[in-house]
Design a protein around this motif. Structure first.
Motif, PDB file in Angstrom:
ATOM      1  N   LYS A   1     -16.023  14.740 -31.493  1.00 45.03           N
ATOM      2  CA  LYS A   1     -15.147  15.728 -30.865  1.00 45.03           C
ATOM      3  C   LYS A   1     -15.939  16.997 -30.578  1.00 45.03           C
ATOM      4  O   LYS A   1     -17.080  17.142 -31.040  1.00 45.03           O
ATOM      5  CB  LYS A   1     -13.972  16.054 -31.809  1.00 45.03           C
TER       6      LYS A   1
ATOM      7  N   SER B   1     -15.204   9.018 -32.117  1.00 45.33           N
ATOM      8  CA  SER B   1     -14.900   9.961 -33.199  1.00 45.33           C
ATOM      9  C   SER B   1     -15.555  11.321 -32.976  1.00 45.33           C
ATOM     10  O   SER B   1     -15.218  12.292 -33.652  1.00 45.33           O
ATOM     11  CB  SER B   1     -15.370   9.389 -34.540  1.00 45.33           C
TER      12      SER B   1
ATOM     13  N   SER C   1      -9.536  12.930 -38.194  1.00 40.89           N
ATOM     14  CA  SER C   1     -10.085  13.361 -36.910  1.00 40.89           C
ATOM     15  C   SER C   1     -11.560  13.737 -37.018  1.00 40.89           C
ATOM     16  O   SER C   1     -12.234  13.891 -35.996  1.00 40.89           O
ATOM     17  CB  SER C   1      -9.299  14.558 -36.372  1.00 40.89           C
TER      18      SER C   1
END
Length: 333
Positions: free
Chosen positions: A180, A178, A134
């Motif tokens: 965040k 990607s 993540s």
């Protein structure tokens, strides 16, 4: 004790620390390596960085002198592996990503190995693994290491500048999915550490050479093919064509993204011919167009869902035929 505190303890206990990253160096592998090096130095320890090959010229604005490469100084790299009692594996999660020469040294190592990486499907070859798919980049995870180990107070411009570079390049200047909320929190910490973000953008993006721009113009106007009902763009460049435009490592890195910016294009594939191999760079939009599976299954590569790489030992015409035959299977319209 959390994993990041364990890493700090391993650093403080080690005598000979080695930092490694993957072949075909990019902003994240270089930035995370240098950022970790400067962090280790702030802890009062020393470390050596060994990469398989030289970073592309467009990264020369940052101090690359701490990096020793296998292709230029194999004896020094071999010595560093033999003497290491702690090895960091940054921005890769399988031993074949460091090239055949360094892979032999890595797999022969009997010391503690620590992986810090954000790619999918890690191999279990390290003693301690930080694998966070993540995360936007490995550089972001180095910031996590600094913070989660309780050392945020020592984060400064020297540590933060290469880490900002790593995040910047691996997120496509913060435009990939990607990115965040945590990514921007990390960026805020780097700016608070006096990182000159505007200078990094300028030095990275405003240093084109005439030959690079001419090569890119030739690639887009003369070589690009639009296939699969105008959803896939392919750009093949032969060894002779690259030589005609005085190709330097890194000159073609933006071409796949440039092709992907065309309206309606969902997948872009860049092919560049070298000595006996063809390097492939895959870019795509959306979760419905994963390119890492294609790269892994057919081109000895891998990466992220929307950004991957691979290689082929077939000729350029044969590689092109293979790619074109696989497009309908992997990217149906």
């Amino acid at each position: 004790m959390n994993k990041y505190k364990q890493i700090e303890a391993a650093i403080l206990a080690a005598s000979n620390i080695l930092i490694t990253a993957h072949k075909s160096a990019d902003g994240d592998s270089v930035g995370s390596s240098l950022g970790l090096l400067h962090f280790i130095e702030k802890l009062g320890k020393k470390a050596t960085i060994c990469h398989p090959d030289k970073a592309p010229d467009f990264l020369d604005f940052i101090d690359l002198s701490p990096i020793i490469t296998m292709d230029q100084k194999p004896e020094k790299v071999t010595k560093a592996f033999i003497e290491a009692d702690l090895i960091f594996c940054l921005d890769y999660n399988s031993t074949d990503r460091v090239g055949k020469e360094m892979q032999v040294l890595l797999e022969a190592a009997t010391c503690t190995l620590i992986m810090i990486d954000h790619h999918q499907d890690p191999q279990g070859f390290t003693s301690l693994t930080i694998s966070e798919t993540s995360a936007s980049s490995t550089a972001e995870l180095i910031v996590e290491l600094i913070e989660q180990s309780g050392n945020e107070a020592i984060l400064d411009e020297k540590i933060g500048t290469p880490l900002y570079l790593g995040i910047l390049t691996d997120t496509g200047s913060f435009r990939f999915n990607s990115v965040k909320p945590r990514t921007h929190e990390v960026l805020a910490k780097l700016l608070a550490a006096d990182v000159k973000h505007h200078l990094i953008h300028e030095l990275l993006n405003d240093t084109n050479t005439a030959s690079r721009l001419r090569l890119q113009g030739f690639a887009m106007s003369q070589k690009m093919e639009i296939l699969n009902e105008n959803t896939v763009a392919i750009i093949p460049l032969t060894k002779e064509e690259l030589a005609t435009y005085d190709y330097k490592k890194g000159d073609t890195d933006s071409l796949a993204n440039l092709a992907l910016s065309i309206k309606g294009i969902k997948v872009a594939i860049m092919l560049s011919e070298g000595d006996g191999t063809v390097k492939l760079s895959f870019r795509s939009k959306g979760k419905d167009n994963p390119v890492n599976t294609l790269a892994a299954a057919h081109f000895e590569g891998g990466g992220h869902i929307n950004a991957a790489g691979g290689m082929s030992e077939l000729s350029m015409p044969e590689t092109l035929d293979k790619i074109k035959s696989l497009i309908p299977e992997y990217f149906p319209v």
